[in-house]
Design a protein around this motif. Structure first.
Motif, mmCIF file in Angstrom:
data_model
loop_
_atom_site.group_PDB
_atom_site.id
_atom_site.type_symbol
_atom_site.label_atom_id
_atom_site.label_comp_id
_atom_site.label_asym_id
_atom_site.label_seq_id
_atom_site.Cartn_x
_atom_site.Cartn_y
_atom_site.Cartn_z
ATOM 1 N N UNK A 1 0.850 -1.206 0.000
ATOM 2 C CA UNK A 1 0.000 0.000 0.000
ATOM 3 C C UNK A 1 0.882 1.251 0.000
ATOM 4 N N UNK A 2 1.933 1.224 0.824
ATOM 5 C CA UNK A 2 2.793 2.412 0.924
ATOM 6 C C UNK A 2 3.559 2.654 -0.371
ATOM 7 N N UNK A 3 3.806 1.573 -1.119
ATOM 8 C CA UNK A 3 4.555 1.718 -2.374
ATOM 9 C C UNK A 3 3.666 2.123 -3.540
ATOM 10 N N UNK A 4 2.353 2.037 -3.373
ATOM 11 C CA UNK A 4 1.445 2.357 -4.480
ATOM 12 C C UNK A 4 1.536 3.838 -4.832
ATOM 13 N N UNK A 5 1.384 4.137 -6.125
ATOM 14 C CA UNK A 5 1.582 5.524 -6.577
ATOM 15 C C UNK A 5 0.268 6.266 -6.799
ATOM 16 N N UNK A 6 -0.839 5.529 -6.939
ATOM 17 C CA UNK A 6 -2.116 6.228 -7.080
ATOM 18 C C UNK A 6 -3.216 5.470 -6.347
ATOM 19 N N UNK A 7 -4.319 6.152 -6.180
ATOM 20 C CA UNK A 7 -5.365 5.629 -5.294
ATOM 21 C C UNK A 7 -6.044 4.386 -5.860
ATOM 22 N N UNK A 8 -6.106 4.279 -7.185
ATOM 23 C CA UNK A 8 -6.764 3.083 -7.729
ATOM 24 C C UNK A 8 -5.887 1.850 -7.509
ATOM 25 N N UNK A 9 -4.559 2.032 -7.513
ATOM 26 C CA UNK A 9 -3.666 0.915 -7.184
ATOM 27 C C UNK A 9 -3.857 0.505 -5.728
ATOM 28 N N UNK B 1 -6.553 0.803 -4.006
ATOM 29 C CA UNK B 1 -7.841 0.098 -3.906
ATOM 30 C C UNK B 1 -7.684 -1.354 -4.333
ATOM 31 N N UNK B 2 -6.951 -1.572 -5.422
ATOM 32 C CA UNK B 2 -6.735 -2.957 -5.901
ATOM 33 C C UNK B 2 -5.980 -3.786 -4.881
ATOM 34 N N UNK B 3 -4.952 -3.178 -4.309
ATOM 35 C CA UNK B 3 -4.129 -3.898 -3.328
ATOM 36 C C UNK B 3 -4.971 -4.243 -2.102
ATOM 37 N N UNK B 4 -5.788 -3.286 -1.664
ATOM 38 C CA UNK B 4 -6.622 -3.519 -0.484
ATOM 39 C C UNK B 4 -7.638 -4.629 -0.754
ATOM 40 N N UNK B 5 -8.260 -4.608 -1.941
ATOM 41 C CA UNK B 5 -9.255 -5.638 -2.276
ATOM 42 C C UNK B 5 -8.630 -7.023 -2.209
ATOM 43 N N UNK B 6 -7.463 -7.178 -2.830
ATOM 44 C CA UNK B 6 -6.858 -8.516 -2.829
ATOM 45 C C UNK B 6 -6.323 -8.855 -1.442
ATOM 46 N N UNK B 7 -5.874 -7.819 -0.694
ATOM 47 C CA UNK B 7 -5.393 -8.046 0.670
ATOM 48 C C UNK B 7 -6.498 -8.546 1.589
ATOM 49 N N UNK B 8 -7.661 -7.907 1.497
ATOM 50 C CA UNK B 8 -8.796 -8.315 2.337
ATOM 51 C C UNK B 8 -9.239 -9.723 1.958
ATOM 52 N N UNK B 9 -9.230 -10.027 0.663
ATOM 53 C CA UNK B 9 -9.601 -11.369 0.218
ATOM 54 C C UNK B 9 -8.647 -12.405 0.809
ATOM 55 N N UNK B 10 -7.343 -12.065 0.799
ATOM 56 C CA UNK B 10 -6.349 -12.993 1.334
ATOM 57 C C UNK B 10 -6.552 -13.198 2.840
ATOM 58 N N UNK B 11 -6.812 -12.090 3.547
ATOM 59 C CA UNK B 11 -7.011 -12.183 4.999
ATOM 60 C C UNK B 11 -8.259 -12.997 5.304
#
Lengths: 155, 480
Positions: free
Chosen positions: B325-333, B335-345
């Protein structure tokens, strides 16, 4: 800098919250919003041309409970319901029940149902031709000026 | 009609519309829906409605949207409530000046500042974690910034390490320093945080009042961050970070207690009377708190599934997600990281659950995550970044220190109610929008089907009037 009343001694100068903001913490409001989401404006059905009605009505065969029940039973498999006498205990109860259901509904419609018709003023036009004094032709026209009602049954 | 009838009616209407629409998940209305009662809590009902109608992926997107796009909106509302409360605390119709004893020593050499007990400023033990560790990465923002960090907690931790040296907060986010802090581990009383207004705010030339200082301080702190909120949620459910840093059961019990109090505020509506009963716990509640504290201390969550299984989330999952998340450069990235992160958790949380119950377990995780998100957002006001400014103003107005955060919450029920109402209404709005979108989809589909059916029926009726056979009429209407 303590104020004497221990609360800051302040009157709330903020104007009371009122007006249009919807309170989403209220389940009643939320349920009203959800119910409103189901509403769609209904449009009236397109009328059938009267000449076609006059001709076509004479061709109608009338309702038959057995025919209706047969069609329902023949389509039961579309809904995944078992068809035919496949149960070891005896007949297919749901099929028998379907027949009874349709017979009772049809009986009620055919023997107890009533159709009421209302015609607006001006819908019945008349023209008559007669002979007046000295043999002169006389034409008169007329129409219903009141609402006309009638009764019917369903066949 | 009673509430339960109204609630059932909505489910009934959705179910009825779905019978004529293909392509929608089957409605799953089960007795396990705790919201199907006469209680006036719209939050539980909306979550159950979404669980039944749209499933895990869509709920994940809602949580992602909240964590990515809506946190800033919620932060703005909370800051408005905080500023209002501070203003009513200190201003008696007149904008008060900064008291002499609070001025910077360069402006008033005799000023003593305000001394706050560190244990009251940091009731939840945030400062026990070193920002420069794995656990610190999950608990602080901008951990590399040191004394120039944009995160107040990182700055405060570094100030504590300075022990005896004064540092300044505010320049990074505000353009000029706002407050000066000095931590003294040893003194007439140990572990005291001495606070004064900064030189800039103390200088009469700049004409700064106490209200300006309060408002500017509130604006200078960032309340929420996407990765921090996710980590807080997971720690609150599974104790991942608490067990990693070896938090004591007593410390975790304090957190559980505060979460239960905040949950009471979250569940209020316009008819609820907010009183001291929110802060009292029955024997059963205490037992549950102890059980939860023990589980979190062990880094697990007990999940009921034909007996009990222990769900856990390993810390590398959180560190990986935070780093991405900290390495992401824009908000849509993000969002994508969070979606897959929550799915993994969610998948990890249901790892030990039987296969047939995994979907339910994942849905329950999302349900709990949404509730914990709101509790953690409300709990932010007990963190050092907020409690500090209230402790300062309390000292200025009353001449005494706040007792402890729970006593402080008791005295500030209006603020707590206001903040939790803001959070609750924002989340309800998000959930309601999603439910209405789903309902509109089904309604539109059903309306289209009705129009097609009417058109076919009209054609069949017209055809029947000219003697067309029944077979053809049934074909026109698409009957079997």
């Amino acid at each position: 800098m303590a104020c004497k009343d221990g609360k800051g001694g302040c009157k709330d100068t903020k104007k009371g919250q009122s007006g249009g903001k919807l309170n989403l913490s209220s389940i009643t409001n939320v349920l009203k919003i959800l119910s409103a989401a189901f509403k769609l404006q209904a449009t009236p059905v397109t009328p059938i041309p009267p000449p076609l009605l006059i001709i076509g009505a004479k061709l109608r065969t009338g309702l038959s409970a057995r025919n209706i029940a047969s069609r329902i039973i023949s389509r039961q498999s579309e809904a995944g319901a078992p068809t035919g006498d496949i149960f070891s205990e005896g007949e297919n109860v749901s099929e028998a029940l379907e027949t009874i259901r349709v017979q009772e509904i049809m009986n009620a419609i055919l023997t107890e149902g009533k159709v009421e018709v209302a015609l607006p003023p001006g819908s019945i036009q008349t023209t008559s031709l007669g002979v007046g004094n000295f043999g002169a032709p006389v034409t008169s026209t007329g129409m219903n000026i009141n609402i006309v009602s009638g009764d019917g049954i369903i066949r | 009609m009673s509430l339960i009838d109204d609630k059932n009616a909505i489910f009934g209407q959705i179910s009825a519309l779905r019978t004529s629409c293909e392509g929608f998940p089957k409605l799953n209305l089960s007795n396990s829906m705790c919201s199907m009662d006469n209680l006036p809590n719209p939050l539980d009902y909306l979550i159950d409605l979404l669980k039944a109608t749209i499933g895990f992926e869509s709920l994940n997107l809602i949580l992602t949207k909240t964590l990515t796009y809506d946190l800033s909106k919620i932060e703005i509302e909370i800051k408005k409530a905080l500023k209002r409360e501070l203003k009513s605390l200190v201003s008696c119709g007149v904008n008060p000046s900064i008291p002499n004893f609070f001025l910077h020593q360069t402006i008033n050499p005799l000023s003593t500042g305000i001394n706050l007990d560190m244990r009251k400023v940091d009731y939840l033990g945030v400062m026990l974690i070193d920002p420069n560790t794995d656990a610190g990465l999950l608990s602080y923002g901008d951990t590399n910034g040191g004394l120039n960090s944009v995160d107040f907690h990182t700055y405060l931790f570094e100030t504590i390490q300075q022990d005896g040296n004064q540092t300044n907060w505010g320049n990074i986010n505000n353009g000029s320093d706002i407050l000066s802090f000095e931590f003294n581990s040893i003194g007439s009383t140990n572990n005291q945080l001495n606070i004064k207004a900064s030189q800039y705010y103390s200088d009469p030339v700049n004409n700064k009042k106490l209200t300006d200082l309060n408002n500017d301080f509130i604006d200078s702190v960032n309340l929420f961050g996407s990765s921090l909120m996710i980590n807080n949620i997971v720690d609150s459910l599974f104790g991942t970070i608490s067990s990693e840093i070896g938090k004591t059961i007593e410390q975790i019990k304090k957190e559980v207690e505060i979460e239960q109090i905040i949950e009471c505020f979250l569940n209020t509506d316009e008819t609820t009377i907010v009183d001291d009963s929110f802060f009292e716990f029955s024997n059963e509640s205490v037992r549950i708190q102890e059980e939860e504290a023990n589980s979190r201390g062990n880094g697990i969550k007990k999940i009921k599934n034909c007996g009990e299984v222990a769900g856990e989330i390993p810390i590398p999952t959180l560190t990986g997600l935070t780093t991405n998340i900290l390495a992401a450069t824009n908000i849509s990235d993000v969002a994508e990281i969070i979606t897959s992160g929550i799915d993994e958790i969610a998948t990890l949380s249901s790892d030990k659950i039987q296969n047939k119950d995994k979907i339910t377990a994942k849905l329950n995780f999302i349900d709990e995550a949404i509730r914990k998100l709101m509790i953690k957002m409300g709990g932010i006001i007990l963190s050092p970044k907020i409690i500090t400014i209230f402790a300062i103003n309390h000292h200025i107005v009353y001449g005494t220190d706040i007792l402890d955060p729970i006593e402080w919450m008791k005295k500030n029920k209006t603020l707590m109610t206001s903040i939790m109402t803001s959070i609750r209404e924002t989340i309800i709005k998000i959930l309601l929008e999603e439910v209405i979108k789903n309902i509109k989809g089904v309604v539109t589909c059903a309306a289209q089907k009705v129009i097609i059916e009417r058109t076919k029926t009209q054609a069949a009726q017209l055809a029947s009037l000219v003697g067309i056979s029944q077979d053809v009429l049934r074909m026109i209407q698409g009957l079997g």
